[in-house]
Motif scaffolding. Structure first.
Motif, PDB file in Angstrom:
ATOM      1  N   ALA A  67      18.249 -32.305  20.162  1.00  0.00           N
ATOM      2  CA  ALA A  67      18.641 -31.001  19.626  1.00  0.00           C
ATOM      3  C   ALA A  67      18.110 -29.855  20.485  1.00  0.00           C
ATOM      4  O   ALA A  67      18.579 -28.715  20.355  1.00  0.00           O
ATOM      5  CB  ALA A  67      18.136 -30.854  18.191  1.00  0.00           C
ATOM      6  N   SER A  68      17.158 -30.154  21.369  1.00  0.00           N
ATOM      7  CA  SER A  68      16.539 -29.142  22.234  1.00  0.00           C
ATOM      8  C   SER A  68      17.010 -29.244  23.674  1.00  0.00           C
ATOM      9  O   SER A  68      16.504 -28.526  24.538  1.00  0.00           O
ATOM     10  CB  SER A  68      15.008 -29.302  22.196  1.00  0.00           C
ATOM     11  OG  SER A  68      14.515 -29.336  20.876  1.00  0.00           O
ATOM     12  N   SER A  70      20.118 -29.955  26.835  1.00  0.00           N
ATOM     13  CA  SER A  70      21.469 -29.640  27.295  1.00  0.00           C
ATOM     14  C   SER A  70      22.122 -30.932  27.787  1.00  0.00           C
ATOM     15  O   SER A  70      21.551 -31.653  28.610  1.00  0.00           O
ATOM     16  CB  SER A  70      21.387 -28.610  28.430  1.00  0.00           C
ATOM     17  OG  SER A  70      22.653 -28.230  28.883  1.00  0.00           O
ATOM     18  N   VAL A 102      16.270 -30.863  29.932  1.00  0.00           N
ATOM     19  CA  VAL A 102      15.407 -30.241  28.939  1.00  0.00           C
ATOM     20  C   VAL A 102      14.299 -29.480  29.665  1.00  0.00           C
ATOM     21  O   VAL A 102      13.874 -29.868  30.753  1.00  0.00           O
ATOM     22  CB  VAL A 102      14.808 -31.302  27.987  1.00  0.00           C
ATOM     23  CG1 VAL A 102      13.920 -32.280  28.742  1.00  0.00           C
ATOM     24  CG2 VAL A 102      14.055 -30.661  26.829  1.00  0.00           C
ATOM     25  N   PRO A 218      20.681 -25.396  26.114  1.00  0.00           N
ATOM     26  CA  PRO A 218      20.373 -26.277  24.990  1.00  0.00           C
ATOM     27  C   PRO A 218      20.862 -25.751  23.648  1.00  0.00           C
ATOM     28  O   PRO A 218      20.533 -26.330  22.608  1.00  0.00           O
ATOM     29  CB  PRO A 218      18.840 -26.343  25.021  1.00  0.00           C
ATOM     30  CG  PRO A 218      18.436 -25.041  25.614  1.00  0.00           C
ATOM     31  CD  PRO A 218      19.502 -24.670  26.597  1.00  0.00           C
ATOM     32  N   VAL A 219      21.636 -24.675  23.674  1.00  0.00           N
ATOM     33  CA  VAL A 219      22.227 -24.161  22.442  1.00  0.00           C
ATOM     34  C   VAL A 219      23.739 -24.439  22.446  1.00  0.00           C
ATOM     35  O   VAL A 219      24.249 -25.227  21.656  1.00  0.00           O
ATOM     36  CB  VAL A 219      21.950 -22.651  22.277  1.00  0.00           C
ATOM     37  CG1 VAL A 219      22.602 -22.138  20.996  1.00  0.00           C
ATOM     38  CG2 VAL A 219      20.446 -22.387  22.245  1.00  0.00           C
ATOM     39  N   ALA A 222      24.173 -28.223  23.500  1.00  0.00           N
ATOM     40  CA  ALA A 222      23.147 -29.104  22.942  1.00  0.00           C
ATOM     41  C   ALA A 222      23.624 -30.550  22.876  1.00  0.00           C
ATOM     42  O   ALA A 222      24.768 -30.822  22.493  1.00  0.00           O
ATOM     43  CB  ALA A 222      22.745 -28.630  21.550  1.00  0.00           C
ATOM     44  N   ASP A 225      23.943 -31.505  17.901  1.00  0.00           N
ATOM     45  CA  ASP A 225      24.185 -30.254  17.176  1.00  0.00           C
ATOM     46  C   ASP A 225      23.362 -30.242  15.886  1.00  0.00           C
ATOM     47  O   ASP A 225      23.846 -30.575  14.810  1.00  0.00           O
ATOM     48  CB  ASP A 225      25.674 -30.106  16.865  1.00  0.00           C
ATOM     49  CG  ASP A 225      25.983 -28.760  16.206  1.00  0.00           C
ATOM     50  OD1 ASP A 225      25.119 -27.863  16.274  1.00  0.00           O
ATOM     51  OD2 ASP A 225      27.075 -28.616  15.636  1.00  0.00           O
ATOM     52  N   PRO A 227      20.653 -27.398  15.105  1.00  0.00           N
ATOM     53  CA  PRO A 227      19.806 -26.264  15.488  1.00  0.00           C
ATOM     54  C   PRO A 227      18.509 -26.178  14.697  1.00  0.00           C
ATOM     55  O   PRO A 227      17.513 -25.637  15.198  1.00  0.00           O
ATOM     56  CB  PRO A 227      20.703 -25.043  15.228  1.00  0.00           C
ATOM     57  CG  PRO A 227      21.819 -25.525  14.366  1.00  0.00           C
ATOM     58  CD  PRO A 227      22.002 -26.972  14.698  1.00  0.00           C
ATOM     59  N   SER A 230      15.794 -27.852  16.721  1.00  0.00           N
ATOM     60  CA  SER A 230      15.560 -27.433  18.109  1.00  0.00           C
ATOM     61  C   SER A 230      14.158 -26.850  18.305  1.00  0.00           C
ATOM     62  O   SER A 230      13.673 -26.068  17.486  1.00  0.00           O
ATOM     63  CB  SER A 230      16.600 -26.393  18.530  1.00  0.00           C
ATOM     64  OG  SER A 230      16.354 -25.969  19.859  1.00  0.00           O
ATOM     65  N   SER A 232      13.525 -25.868  21.674  1.00  0.00           N
ATOM     66  CA  SER A 232      13.698 -25.419  23.056  1.00  0.00           C
ATOM     67  C   SER A 232      13.131 -24.021  23.279  1.00  0.00           C
ATOM     68  O   SER A 232      13.324 -23.114  22.460  1.00  0.00           O
ATOM     69  CB  SER A 232      15.182 -25.429  23.429  1.00  0.00           C
ATOM     70  OG  SER A 232      15.355 -24.956  24.751  1.00  0.00           O
TER      71      SER A 232
END
Length: 419
Positions: A67-68, A70, A102, A218-219, A222, A225, A227, A230, A232
């Motif tokens: 989740a954190s 890319s 990451v 990473p948003v 991600a 998915d 958030p 996360s 990050s």
């Protein structure tokens, strides 16, 4: 069995987390007082490294990592370009890749949380040896001594543990000085955002100047998915770049500069090498506070040269053994795989009596793994250094227009223009 891990980098924390999860008595000591106080590139973890992590940490930690992170499969195809910004070729199709990128800080923090109270920051180990009873021990800067059944050096390229085992440094300078920084995509012009796109790129010009631009989101990209999970430290599309020049007295002097002064000096250096101004926008618009310099170090690419000591109750892993330049994005992943492999061998031969045999099996595979990642990383290093010769500079200047023309003929109509 009591295990002492020296060093709280990626490999040391991964091993500590795995040992703790497996019910072993472990203590991880790191000289840093703040685990988040780390720089460097973002980290790429391929399928093998992710599989190793799944054996070391709880599923919830893996979910937080994804989740954190890319996902490489969600970005555009990578490109290679020259100092004029001409596209010379494309990287492989990543649409089916499970690999992730990451932030180093993010990964290190997640692993530190998994180690929990078994992590002891602010404890610098200055000496490693064996006590009178034959048990390995470590000595700290304050004179304190801790004994264990197994000591593992995960203390990086300047490893106290590996130097004790090898009797000499385990690496040498690779011949390149690197400079890294971060640039938010939103801080580029619209034209700059279009040129770079949502992908990574590698540029090489004559006389050893090179520029890597990595894309991290990473948003929006991600890998998972979720958030709410996360952690990050990067909160939007960002280019994390690395400038590279052959090591010399002049390049070395740049290491004494900081912030905006270093940023300006790097731009001047690329301009001297006749790099097109638009290829430098990602450097010019970077956050000056994040610009830093570091030397590329490398161990031997020969497996037989790595970990050149007999197996025993003191060993090492990661960059302490196979110091790897960042040019292949494989060093941290290899350290994680080292950690998972060592844990598997210790579990297969439980108890202090089986430590030496377990370590011997682990080190044999680590030598092969280390040689693999070093060979990949050194290909790019040698290519950069080759352009710093007269024949190399002439060949670069002559071949780049030809490669660019060939790439234009092959390019699909909708493809981006490149850097």
């Amino acid at each position: 069995m009591r295990v002492v891990v020296v060093g709280g980098g990626i490999g040391g924390l991964a091993l500590g987390a795995g040992l703790r999860r497996g019910g072993h008595e472990v203590a991880v000591f790191d000289r840093d007082t703040d685990i988040a106080a780390t720089g460097g590139y973002h980290i790429t973890l391929d399928e093998r490294a992710l599989a190793a992590l799944e054996r070391l940490v709880a599923p919830q930690v893996v979910r937080r990592l994804l989740a954190s992170a890319s996902a490489l499969r969600l970005r555009d195809r990578d490109v290679f370009f020259d100092h004029r910004g001409r596209v010379l070729g494309h990287g492989p199709d990543l649409s089916g890749s499970a690999s992730i990128d990451v932030d180093r800080i993010t990964l290190r923090t997640l692993l530190a949380d998994a180690v929990g109270e078994d992590l002891h920051p602010g404890r610098a180990v200055t000496e490693v040896g064996t006590g009178g009873d034959g048990r390995p021990r470590v000595v700290f800067a304050d004179g304190a001594v801790v004994e264990a059944d197994l000591v593992v050096g995960a203390d990086g390229t300047h490893s106290v543990v590996a130097r004790h085992l090898a009797g000499a440094p385990t690496h040498r300078p690779a011949g390149i000085i690197g400079f890294s920084g971060r640039t938010r995509r939103a801080d580029l012009t619209a034209a700059g955002q279009h040129r770079l796109g949502t992908r990574s790129a590698m540029g090489i010009g004559p006389r050893g100047a090179a520029l890597y631009v990595g894309f991290l989101d990473p948003v929006g990209n991600a890998a998972l998915d979720a958030p709410e999970l996360s952690a990050s430290v990067t909160t939007g599309p960002t280019y994390i770049w690395g400038a590279m020049f052959p090591e010399s007295a002049r390049t070395g002097s740049l290491r004494d500069l900081r912030g905006a002064e270093l940023q300006a000096a790097l731009l001047d250096r690329f301009r001297e090498h006749r790099w097109a101004e638009h290829t430098l926008e990602v450097l010019a618009r970077a956050d000056p506070a994040g610009v830093a310099a570091f030397r590329f170090n490398a161990a031997s690419t020969r497996a037989a040269d790595l970990a050149p000591w007999p197996a025993g109750r003191i060993t090492a892993l990661g960059d302490a053994v196979h110091a790897t330049p960042p040019t292949a994005g494989m060093g941290a992943g290899a350290a994680v795989r080292d950690a998972a492999d060592l844990l598997a061998e210790l579990d297969a031969l439980p108890g202090a009596a089986g430590v030496t045999e377990a370590v011997g099996r682990f080190e044999a595979r680590m030598r092969v793994r280390g040689a693999e990642v070093l060979t990949a990383a050194m290909r790019t290093v040698r290519l950069i250094l080759a352009t710093d010769t007269v024949p190399g500079a002439l060949a670069t200047a002559a071949l780049c227009p030809l490669l660019a023309a060939a790439t234009r003929l092959r390019r699909p109509p909708a493809a981006h223009a490149g850097p």
